[in-house]
Design a protein around this motif. Structure first.
Motif, short mmCIF file in Angstrom:
data_model
loop_
_atom_site.label_atom_id
_atom_site.label_comp_id
_atom_site.label_asym_id
_atom_site.label_seq_id
_atom_site.Cartn_x
_atom_site.Cartn_y
_atom_site.Cartn_z
N PRO A 30 0.84 -1.21 0.00
CA PRO A 30 0.00 0.00 0.00
C PRO A 30 0.86 1.25 0.00
O PRO A 30 2.00 1.24 0.47
CB PRO A 30 -0.81 -0.13 1.29
N GLU A 39 -3.24 5.31 1.28
CA GLU A 39 -4.13 4.84 0.23
C GLU A 39 -5.45 4.34 0.81
O GLU A 39 -5.51 3.84 1.93
CB GLU A 39 -3.43 3.70 -0.53
N LEU A 41 -8.79 1.73 0.72
CA LEU A 41 -8.94 0.31 0.40
C LEU A 41 -9.58 0.12 -0.98
O LEU A 41 -9.22 -0.80 -1.71
CB LEU A 41 -9.79 -0.39 1.46
N TYR A 44 -6.83 0.58 -3.36
CA TYR A 44 -5.91 -0.57 -3.33
C TYR A 44 -6.47 -1.73 -4.13
O TYR A 44 -5.72 -2.42 -4.84
CB TYR A 44 -5.68 -0.98 -1.87
N ARG A 47 -5.79 -0.96 -7.77
CA ARG A 47 -4.38 -1.17 -8.14
C ARG A 47 -4.03 -2.66 -8.17
O ARG A 47 -3.25 -3.11 -9.02
CB ARG A 47 -3.46 -0.45 -7.16
N LEU A 48 -4.62 -3.43 -7.24
CA LEU A 48 -4.36 -4.86 -7.21
C LEU A 48 -4.91 -5.53 -8.47
O LEU A 48 -4.26 -6.40 -9.05
CB LEU A 48 -5.02 -5.46 -5.96
N LEU A 114 -3.59 -3.85 6.57
CA LEU A 114 -4.46 -3.26 5.54
C LEU A 114 -5.63 -2.52 6.16
O LEU A 114 -6.32 -1.76 5.47
CB LEU A 114 -4.96 -4.35 4.58
N LEU A 117 -5.89 1.24 5.76
CA LEU A 117 -6.43 1.84 4.54
C LEU A 117 -7.90 2.19 4.71
O LEU A 117 -8.55 2.63 3.76
CB LEU A 117 -6.27 0.89 3.35
N TYR A 154 -2.50 6.61 -7.27
CA TYR A 154 -3.39 5.90 -6.35
C TYR A 154 -4.46 6.86 -5.83
O TYR A 154 -4.46 8.05 -6.15
CB TYR A 154 -2.59 5.31 -5.18
#
Length: 465
Positions: A30, A39, A41, A44, A47-48, A114, A117, A154
């Motif tokens: 992150p 960032e 969630l 994220y 981006r994932l 995480l 986030l 992001y």
């Protein structure tokens, strides 16, 4: 070599090596952990998905959903995904959806923390009402600078919070519409991608050389005072987000109540009514907060902190607030807008009756609601209803009938539009999926009505799907 012709080699350690655990998804780190620009969630997840060259809907439906403990999706169809995307604010929030997604993603990526986030850490003290904006917001200059400097593009958690209106770095308002298609963008959708429009695919950065600070301030539509307060809000919320790890345990709502009691004692010598008047808050509401029976929303906390020149972190730590000096603040004169009591207005029954009859006989469209009628006549709606209940009911029924007819017409229009879209996509050699059709529709929300969905399925059957 030994005398007998044998060779001595180095010894081998045949002990079995410990192989570290392998993650199912890339261990994507992150951005901005432990900083105000951490960032979100939702960002994220985008981006994932981009790192695995798949859209977010595939990542969620095929990989993440099977690991969710709570049943947020009855199935993995596009209809159920839409319901999750419509509740995307909860993904960054403080409830079960955020908690379950964090646990699933940590298991898939083997990335810890995480939860940073989201606002899960503050779930006991920050109500979710009006906490997050329902649409995306971004700073076009930040995107452009990150792109020019080859930094990760992001979506910061800060930009998803409803109270944040400006970019504190560039002193400009956050963008709320795509500069190419002029549409508002959802927080998360089938084709979301950080830095790009999920509708038309256009780049959301400022495609111009980065401007100077003075030029950027001129771009803002806010006054100097509003810009100052908004910059303060961004800094205070950013400080709150980045300070999560400085707390030994999540703060509880009793600390808010204790802090408010300390403020009331320090500023107005324990006079709740006076403190409520200075802050512009109803007295009963303030009493509920002080006794711990309810929690103030974030905007109200920010308002109190701004006027008393303290930070949100001060409000969450009563032990620090107790030693803070409020001598200067307690003698501060807040500007008060004088409220003059309006003189009572006599009710002219004959004039009101004639006006109601004329409105009922009028063919004007759209017809007026009773609230609009009361405002136009200058009387309270309940007062008019008390004198002429039958006429008021007739006016309300007329408006409801018109609204129902408009709704029916919009559904029929959506049915015709869906048929045209399906035929157009088929002619272009593209499969008319529900997700693709909804992207092109003028009002995709009408796909939730059974008549529109029936038109979609019927048209697809006719062309052989």
């Amino acid at each position: 070599m030994l005398a007998n012709g044998l060779v001595t080699y180095e010894s081998w350690d045949l002990k079995q090596l410990s192989i570290p655990s392998r993650s199912l998804l890339y261990q994507l780190q992150p951005v901005g952990i432990r900083t105000p620009m951490v960032e979100s969630l939702t960002g994220y997840i985008e981006r994932l998905a981009e790192a695995h060259c798949i859209p977010p809907d595939v990542l969620i439906s095929r990989i993440i959903t099977p690991l969710l403990k709570q049943i947020f999706l009855k199935s993995r169809t596009s209809r159920d995904l839409r319901s999750l995307f419509d509740r995307a604010t909860a993904i960054n929030g403080t409830g079960n959806i955020a908690r379950d997604l964090v646990q699933a993603l940590q298991k898939l990526t083997l990335i810890e923390d995480l939860h940073l986030l989201t606002l899960l850490f503050w779930c006991e003290i920050i109500p979710t009402r009006n906490l997050f904006r329902t649409q995306s917001a971004w700073c076009a200059v930040c995107y452009e600078e990150w792109s020019l400097n080859n930094q990760v593009i992001y979506k910061p958690l800060l930009w998803t919070i409803n109270s944040v209106k400006v970019c504190a770095l560039h002193k400009i308002c956050l963008c709320l519409q795509c500069p190419h298609c002029q549409q508002e963008l959802p927080l998360l959708s089938w084709r979301s991608r950080p830095g790009y429009c999920s509708k038309c695919g256009g780049w959301l950065g400022m495609n111009l050389p980065v401007k100077s600070a003075s030029e950027l301030m001129a771009c803002s539509t806010l006054s100097k005072e509003e810009l100052h307060s908004q910059t303060w809000i961004v800094e205070v919320i950013g400080e709150l987000i980045s300070s999560t790890l400085s707390f030994k345990s999540p703060p509880v709502k009793e600390e808010i109540a204790k802090s408010l009691s300390l403020l009331i004692d320090a500023v107005t010598d324990g006079n709740i009514a006076e403190f409520a008047r200075l802050m512009g808050i109803p007295k009963n509401t303030l009493w509920m907060w002080q006794t711990g029976k309810a929690l103030p929303v974030l905007d109200i906390l920010l308002k109190i902190c701004y006027r008393l020149e303290i930070s949100l972190l001060d409000l969450l730590k009563p032990e620090q607030l107790a030693v803070k000096s409020f001598t200067k603040i307690s003698h501060k004169t807040f500007r008060r807008s004088p409220t003059l009591r309006a003189s009572p207005k006599l009710f002219d029954a004959n004039q009101v009756q004639d006006a109601l009859l004329a409105i009922l006989a009028s063919d004007k469209e759209p017809p007026l609601t009773m609230e609009e009628v009361a405002t136009g006549l200058g009387y309270d709606r309940r007062t008019i209803f008390r004198h002429f209940p039958d006429l008021c009911r007739a006016i309300s029924a007329k408006y409801r009938s018109y609204s129902k007819a408009c709704h029916t017409e919009k559904i029929q229009q959506s049915c015709r539009e869906v048929k045209q879209i399906v035929l157009k996509l088929h002619h272009q050699g593209e499969y008319p999926s529900e997700a693709r059709v909804s992207e092109i529709m003028t009002n995709p929300g009408y796909l939730r009505y059974k008549q529109v969905r029936a038109a979609l399925n019927e048209t697809r059957r006719k062309i052989g799907f």
